[in-house]
Write an enzyme that holds these catalytic residues in place. Structure first.
Site, PDB file in Angstrom:
ATOM      1  CB  CYS A  76       3.661  -4.709  -1.917  1.00  0.00           C
ATOM      2  SG  CYS A  76       4.425  -3.607  -3.140  1.00  0.00           S
ATOM      3  CG  HIS A 174       1.591  -1.062   0.457  1.00  0.00           C
ATOM      4  ND1 HIS A 174       2.509  -1.829   1.133  1.00  0.00           N
ATOM      5  CD2 HIS A 174       2.146  -0.786  -0.739  1.00  0.00           C
ATOM      6  CE1 HIS A 174       3.580  -1.997   0.378  1.00  0.00           C
ATOM      7  NE2 HIS A 174       3.379  -1.377  -0.765  1.00  0.00           N
ATOM      8  CD  GLU A 176       0.972  -1.969   4.445  1.00  0.00           C
ATOM      9  OE1 GLU A 176       2.034  -1.791   3.837  1.00  0.00           O
ATOM     10  OE2 GLU A 176       0.084  -2.747   4.038  1.00  0.00           O
TER      11      GLU A 176
END
Length: 193
Positions: A76, A174, A176
Site C-alpha cells: 500500500c 493488502h 494481510e
C-alpha cells in the site's frame, strides 16, 4: 527472519499477525542492522505520504531500503513510497520504481475501498492464485501502469495493483487483509529465494 519496517504507518501488527499464521518468524524494527541482516523485508503502510517520507528520511530508512539486496515487499503506502513521486503532499519518493503516484480523479467513490479483482498477473507472488480472485484495497492514490507492473486493477481507471523490479516487490492491495488469497501471496513471498 522477516523484518517488518517500523515507522509511523499503521498496519504493521496486522502484517505480523498474518506472518504468525503462516508460522514465519518476524520482527517489527527500525534497526538498520536487523533490517540489513533479515532474510526478507516487508515495508507495510497505511498513512500519509509526505509525513511518512519525512520520518523515513530522518531515520535514514529511505536510503537503507533502496540499498537492500534481499527480497523486499512494499504494501500500500509502502509501494507508493517506493515510486519516484507522489501527488499526496507533493512527495518525492525513493525512486525504486521510476513511476508517479497520482490521485484518483473525482468521479466515483474515493477512496477505492473493498474487494476488487487483479488481472494480468505476472509475478511469482501470484503462484496458485486464480485470474479472477479478489484482494482487498484501501487507497485514494494509485501507481501508473508501467514496465514494472505485474498485475492490474481497474477502479475508475486501470492502475498497477502490483510492481516488481529486481528484488523489490510491491502491491497496492493488502495481502494481510485478503483472506486465503492474501495468505497464499504472503506464503509465495516467504518462499522466494
Amino acid at each position: 527472519m522477516i523484518a517488518i519496517i517500523k515507522y509511523n504507518g499503521g498496519n504493521v501488527s496486522s502484517v505480523q499477525n498474518a506472518l504468525n499464521r503462516l508460522q514465519a518468524e518476524s520482527i517489527i524494527t527500525d534497526d538498520p542492522e536487523v533490517i540489513l541482516n533479515a532474510d526478507k523485508v516487508i515495508f507495510p503502510g497505511v498513512g500519509e505520504a509526505s509525513s511518512t517520507m519525512r520520518l523515513l528520511k530522518e531515520k535514514g530508512l529511505d536510503v537503507l531500503i533502496r540499498s537492500l539486496k534481499q527480497p523486499v515487499l512494499g504494501i500500500c503506502l509502502g509501494m507508493q513510497l517506493m515510486c519516484k513521486a507522489n501527488e499526496e503532499g507533493n512527495t518525492e519518493g525513493m525512486g525504486i520504481f521510476d513511476i508517479a503516484v497520482k490521485k484518483f480523479p473525482p468521479q466515483g467513490l474515493v477512496p477505492h475501498m473493498g474487494w476488487n479483482t487483479v488481472v494480468d498477473q505476472n509475478s511469482l507472488l501470484f503462484s496458485g492464485i486464480e485470474k479472477d480472485d479478489d484482494v482487498y484495497f484501501v487507497h485514494s492514490y494509485y501507481c501508473e501502469l508501467s514496465d514494472f507492473t505485474t498485475s492490474v486493477c481497474d477502479y475508475i481507471l486501470p492502475f498497477s495493483a502490483s510492481l516488481q523490479k529486481d528484488n523489490f516487490y510491491a502491491m497496492q492491495f493488502h495481502p494481510e487483509k485478503s483472506g486465503t488469497i492474501g495468505r497464499q501471496i504472503l506464503k509465495n513471498f516467504i518462499n522466494l529465494s
